[in-house]
Design an enzyme around this catalytic site. Structure first.
Site, PDB file in Angstrom:
ATOM      1  N   ASP A  96       0.860  -1.175   0.000  1.00 27.77           N
ATOM      2  CA  ASP A  96       0.000   0.000   0.000  1.00 27.77           C
ATOM      3  C   ASP A  96       0.900   1.230   0.000  1.00 27.77           C
ATOM      4  O   ASP A  96       2.028   1.188   0.485  1.00 27.77           O
ATOM      5  CB  ASP A  96      -0.884  -0.043   1.257  1.00 27.77           C
ATOM      6  CG  ASP A  96      -2.067   0.890   1.163  1.00 27.77           C
ATOM      7  OD1 ASP A  96      -2.076   1.757   0.277  1.00 27.77           O
ATOM      8  OD2 ASP A  96      -2.985   0.760   1.982  1.00 27.77           O
ATOM      9  N   GLY A  99      -1.079   6.138   1.771  1.00 29.74           N
ATOM     10  CA  GLY A  99      -2.014   7.256   1.688  1.00 29.74           C
ATOM     11  C   GLY A  99      -3.206   7.107   2.612  1.00 29.74           C
ATOM     12  O   GLY A  99      -3.658   8.079   3.228  1.00 29.74           O
ATOM     13  N   PHE A 100      -3.724   5.886   2.741  1.00 26.11           N
ATOM     14  CA  PHE A 100      -4.870   5.694   3.630  1.00 26.11           C
ATOM     15  C   PHE A 100      -4.495   6.042   5.061  1.00 26.11           C
ATOM     16  O   PHE A 100      -5.276   6.678   5.788  1.00 26.11           O
ATOM     17  CB  PHE A 100      -5.383   4.257   3.550  1.00 26.11           C
ATOM     18  CG  PHE A 100      -6.523   3.982   4.495  1.00 26.11           C
ATOM     19  CD1 PHE A 100      -7.807   4.369   4.169  1.00 26.11           C
ATOM     20  CD2 PHE A 100      -6.294   3.378   5.723  1.00 26.11           C
ATOM     21  CE1 PHE A 100      -8.863   4.146   5.051  1.00 26.11           C
ATOM     22  CE2 PHE A 100      -7.345   3.141   6.605  1.00 26.11           C
ATOM     23  CZ  PHE A 100      -8.635   3.531   6.267  1.00 26.11           C
ATOM     24  N   GLN A 193     -11.022   7.026  -7.073  1.00 28.89           N
ATOM     25  CA  GLN A 193     -11.760   7.535  -5.916  1.00 28.89           C
ATOM     26  C   GLN A 193     -13.164   7.972  -6.362  1.00 28.89           C
ATOM     27  O   GLN A 193     -13.658   7.511  -7.370  1.00 28.89           O
ATOM     28  CB  GLN A 193     -10.975   8.677  -5.275  1.00 28.89           C
ATOM     29  CG  GLN A 193      -9.737   8.227  -4.512  1.00 28.89           C
ATOM     30  CD  GLN A 193     -10.070   7.437  -3.259  1.00 28.89           C
ATOM     31  OE1 GLN A 193     -11.152   7.573  -2.679  1.00 28.89           O
ATOM     32  NE2 GLN A 193      -9.140   6.593  -2.831  1.00 28.89           N
ATOM     33  N   GLY A 220     -11.506   4.293  -1.529  1.00 27.93           N
ATOM     34  CA  GLY A 220     -12.517   5.181  -0.982  1.00 27.93           C
ATOM     35  C   GLY A 220     -13.844   4.526  -0.714  1.00 27.93           C
ATOM     36  O   GLY A 220     -14.876   5.212  -0.642  1.00 27.93           O
ATOM     37  N   ASP A 270      -8.179  -7.129   0.337  1.00 25.76           N
ATOM     38  CA  ASP A 270      -7.360  -7.298   1.542  1.00 25.76           C
ATOM     39  C   ASP A 270      -8.131  -6.783   2.735  1.00 25.76           C
ATOM     40  O   ASP A 270      -9.069  -5.994   2.593  1.00 25.76           O
ATOM     41  CB  ASP A 270      -6.058  -6.507   1.422  1.00 25.76           C
ATOM     42  CG  ASP A 270      -6.303  -5.015   1.595  1.00 25.76           C
ATOM     43  OD1 ASP A 270      -6.068  -4.492   2.700  1.00 25.76           O
ATOM     44  OD2 ASP A 270      -6.769  -4.359   0.629  1.00 25.76           O
ATOM     45  N   CYS A 308     -13.629 -28.225   8.743  1.00 26.24           N
ATOM     46  CA  CYS A 308     -12.499 -27.324   8.485  1.00 26.24           C
ATOM     47  C   CYS A 308     -11.199 -28.069   8.772  1.00 26.24           C
ATOM     48  O   CYS A 308     -11.063 -28.733   9.806  1.00 26.24           O
ATOM     49  CB  CYS A 308     -12.602 -26.081   9.356  1.00 26.24           C
ATOM     50  SG  CYS A 308     -11.212 -24.937   9.160  1.00 26.24           S
ATOM     51  N   CYS A 310      -8.179 -26.692   9.242  1.00 28.95           N
ATOM     52  CA  CYS A 310      -7.118 -25.857   9.811  1.00 28.95           C
ATOM     53  C   CYS A 310      -6.577 -26.468  11.103  1.00 28.95           C
ATOM     54  O   CYS A 310      -7.211 -27.334  11.712  1.00 28.95           O
ATOM     55  CB  CYS A 310      -7.646 -24.451  10.073  1.00 28.95           C
ATOM     56  SG  CYS A 310      -8.599 -24.291  11.601  1.00 28.95           S
ATOM     57  N   CYS A 313      -9.082 -26.392  14.122  1.00 26.86           N
ATOM     58  CA  CYS A 313     -10.247 -27.279  14.076  1.00 26.86           C
ATOM     59  C   CYS A 313      -9.867 -28.755  14.120  1.00 26.86           C
ATOM     60  O   CYS A 313     -10.639 -29.576  14.613  1.00 26.86           O
ATOM     61  CB  CYS A 313     -11.061 -26.993  12.813  1.00 26.86           C
ATOM     62  SG  CYS A 313     -11.922 -25.399  12.863  1.00 26.86           S
ATOM     63  N   HIS A 339      -7.130 -20.185  11.688  1.00 27.65           N
ATOM     64  CA  HIS A 339      -8.482 -20.602  11.303  1.00 27.65           C
ATOM     65  C   HIS A 339      -9.164 -19.543  10.433  1.00 27.65           C
ATOM     66  O   HIS A 339      -9.750 -19.860   9.390  1.00 27.65           O
ATOM     67  CB  HIS A 339      -9.341 -20.866  12.531  1.00 27.65           C
ATOM     68  CG  HIS A 339     -10.794 -21.041  12.193  1.00 27.65           C
ATOM     69  ND1 HIS A 339     -11.295 -22.211  11.672  1.00 27.65           N
ATOM     70  CD2 HIS A 339     -11.834 -20.165  12.246  1.00 27.65           C
ATOM     71  CE1 HIS A 339     -12.592 -22.062  11.433  1.00 27.65           C
ATOM     72  NE2 HIS A 339     -12.935 -20.826  11.768  1.00 27.65           N
TER      73      HIS A 339
END
Length: 385
Positions: A96, A99-100, A193, A220, A270, A308, A310, A313, A339
């Site tokens: 990134d 800016g955010f 934006q 945005g 993301d 699941c 993972c 689990c 998980h």
């Protein structure tokens, strides 16, 4: 304008309605899409080893230029071989622009002009300045596979004039970054934006797309508007982006939201939500959110989610995981993080298979029908990093 990067950075392999399945090609490997990117803000996904992150199904992670610029600095990271060697993550990395962070931390904002933005560091209060060329140089030195342009991201409640100014400056800055020096093979994505305003959003998309970036993002959004407004905007905005380039929605990580943006034609997304939820003792499941601090799980011998695969689990009960969470044991945070990431990547893999088989509408309906709406347990939220 011709991109400096490989023009075949994206292969579109299948569509089902607006939903897309494809592959983003980078120097450090391919990214099958739809793809969720776990957030490793400071070059690490919190509590997890890079190999563990890979085993959840992640093909790419996100790191943040703002935080890495201040700690430990792009000069040190470049000296030690770049972000991949420094972090131990060998796969693709998207950075990134920062800016955010600059514009969301409004108490630190000092001045914005057509040349860039001046602000105080969140770490020590010292004034610093981001410019389009400067942010591009930070990301070149970090050596990420995908570098995001510096943009202005107003909050949802901003005035129309503020959104218009953000669109104008975002385009101005994008034009200064498109041909800035890059790391070898580095892709650069532009960001549109405009909030939820149709005229401004369409204008921003047209201006950014015209510059010819390797990929394009919708920025945005997921910044305070309602879920209905967000999804409605994505549904008409995503098809305006080029079909032969990756499409990225910035800041989304819950089941309902992911399914919604995939249905609209988004390829990448993301969010900090899966790992942040884990650190508060919350598990994400295909029926909603599970707060393991709740006493109802104290003697529950079942896994978090039947079926699941993972580590949480397959090896532990809800009762034991609740014990770990309530005692602030690091293992509990790690297992819930694994998980939650496992679930999100299982979801995106399922969506990809459904698109390729032409049954995405059925997959979407089946997924959404399983979500509960218990206000005490299942309040889905979306966050930016």
């Amino acid at each position: 304008m011709t991109s400096l990067a490989d023009v075949t950075c994206f292969t579109l392999e299948a569509t089902d309605g607006a939903a897309r399945a494809g592959t983003v090609h980078t120097v450090h490997g391919d990214i099958p899409t739809p793809a969720f990117m776990p957030v490793g803000t400071k070059a690490t996904v919190k509590t997890l080893h890079p190999q563990e992150v890979r085993e959840t199904g992640a093909a790419v992670i996100l790191a943040n230029s703002y935080h890495l610029h201040f700690r430990p600095g792009e000069e040190l990271i470049e000296e030690l071989g770049g972000l991949h060697a420094f972090s131990g993550w060998s796969g693709p990395i998207l950075t990134d622009s920062g800016g955010f962070q600059v514009f969301s931390l409004r108490d630190t904002l000092l001045h914005v002009d057509d040349g860039g933005v001046t602000f105080r560091s969140v770490y020590d209060g010292v004034a610093d300045r981001f410019t389009p060329a400067g942010v591009a140089e930070i990301q070149r030195r970090l050596g990420s596979d995908i570098a995001m342009c510096l943009d202005i991201c107003p909050p949802a409640h901003a005035t129309l004039d503020e959104h218009e100014d953000a669109v104008r400056r975002t385009t101005l800055w994008a034009g200064q970054q498109i041909d800035a020096p890059r790391a070898p093979g580095q892709l650069r994505f532009g960001i549109a934006q405009g909030g939820t305003d149709p005229e401004l959003r369409r204008r921003s998309i047209e201006e950014i797309v015209a510059l010819g970036f390797d990929g394009n993002a919708l920025g945005g959004l997921a910044v305070g508007e309602s879920r209905a407004e967000m999804l409605e905007t994505v549904e008409w905005a995503a098809p305006l982006l080029p079909t032969d380039r990756p499409r990225y929605f910035m800041g989304l990580g819950d089941v309902e939201g992911i399914i919604g943006v995939i249905a609209a034609g988004i390829d990448m997304f993301d969010c900090v939500l899966p790992t942040r939820n884990a650190r508060t003792g919350t598990a994400m499941t295909m029926t909603g959110r599970m707060n393991l601090r709740n006493a109802r799980y104290a003697r529950d011998p079942r896994p978090l989610e039947e079926g699941c695969g993972c580590p949480a689990c397959t090896g532990f009960s809800r009762a034991f995981l609740r014990h770990l969470v309530n005692q602030n044991e690091i293992l509990g945070l790690r297992l819930l993080s694994l998980h939650n990431l496992w679930l999100v990547h299982r979801l995106t893999a399922g969506a990809r298979d459904a698109i390729r088989c032409g049954v995405f509408d059925d997959f979407r309906a089946a997924t959404l029908s399983g979500l509960t709406r218990d206000p005490q347990e299942d309040s889905w939220m979306h966050f930016r990093s």
